[in-house]
Design an enzyme around this catalytic site. Sequence first.
Site, PDB file in Angstrom:
ATOM      1  N   TYR A 130      36.579 115.610 -31.361  1.00  0.00           N
ATOM      2  CA  TYR A 130      37.066 114.457 -30.675  1.00  0.00           C
ATOM      3  C   TYR A 130      36.058 113.224 -30.845  1.00  0.00           C
ATOM      4  CZ  TYR A 130      38.733 111.423 -26.830  1.00  0.00           C
ATOM      5  OH  TYR A 130      39.076 110.436 -25.967  1.00  0.00           O
ATOM      6  N   LYS A 134      36.626 109.496 -32.661  1.00  0.00           N
ATOM      7  CA  LYS A 134      36.508 108.011 -32.027  1.00  0.00           C
ATOM      8  C   LYS A 134      35.463 107.247 -32.879  1.00  0.00           C
ATOM      9  CE  LYS A 134      39.615 108.999 -29.123  1.00  0.00           C
ATOM     10  NZ  LYS A 134      40.953 108.119 -29.338  1.00  0.00           N
ATOM     11  N   THR A 165      45.106 111.710 -18.154  1.00  0.00           N
ATOM     12  CA  THR A 165      46.389 111.522 -19.085  1.00  0.00           C
ATOM     13  C   THR A 165      46.666 113.138 -19.608  1.00  0.00           C
ATOM     14  OG1 THR A 165      45.276 110.945 -21.072  1.00  0.00           O
ATOM     15  CG2 THR A 165      45.636 109.147 -19.598  1.00  0.00           C
TER      16      THR A 165
END
Length: 329
Positions: A130, A134, A165
């Site tokens: 992840y 980014k 989220t």
Amino acid sequence: MEKNSRSSAKYVMVTGCTHGIGQKIVEELIKEGYHVTFDAYKKKGYPLHILVNNAGILDFSPEKHHTDDGFESHFQVNYLGHFLLTQLLLDVLKASHPSIVINTSSVMHYFPRSIEDYNSETYYSGMAAYSKSKLELLYFTDEFNRRMNESGVYAAAVHPGIADTNIFSILPKWIAWASKPIRFATSLLFMSSSNAAKPALHLIANPSLWLPKAADSISTAGPSASSSSSSSSSSSSSSPSQLESSSSAFSASDSSHIATVTETEVPTDEASVTSPASSEVASTVFIGPWLKPAWRTKRSRDPSVAKWLWDKSLELCKLASSSDSKKNE
């Protein structure tokens, strides 16, 4: 949603807009009269003024997952898919200038030391993959601005903060069950999706941040560059209500610009918001959750790595397209 005519309305595409941050961005833009289109974009003949590459996943499961194209899932979903989408829509973005591509990155870009192992072949963890995606988005944003210099299309990045989220939904069942009390407690500390959407909305509401030369063509009813960035609290409160008035510089155009490729260095001034189209050194605007320039590592500004990733991404997208063609034969 249809309050403006096609000639004056602003057209937007937001990935990952079915929930979370993307949904909040879309909701605010629709309130202000923006057209949000999700599919068959080119066939409909719409212009495109704003592309928000927001979709993303964070998979905490220990097993590495691959997409149908054979890429590690974080790499393709968070980065490569957005790179390809932007390439496919580039001619529309150019014809709609001035236009902007907003990439959702993160301060998590700090952790990877290299992106050479982009497909996580030698080592894998969900958080590492992840974070790497980014960092790749920041390289992509920088290289986009260098290559699209004077094309009328700009790129910026945002760090939305840690938001509660659905990105955390991909968990092993036992972890998901055991973490419910922790998730409830930490959700009180996480930002809401509405607040996490503000950096992207702030860029849309204030084109002078990434397009200083357009300041003269922005409606006088809109906020000035100085007033919009004087404090995080004033920027936050003004963002949604001033989206339409302050973004009147966005307008469809019948002519397209040809990008001029420039190999300029990325500056080390972390607070710089210089226009990528200026004659000065190109700089990427990177806005954080307090609507101020977000922190970046020096490593994330390496133009040689950004160029390498761009060229590699084009190569990988061609391979994926070739593979899909063979599957359909």
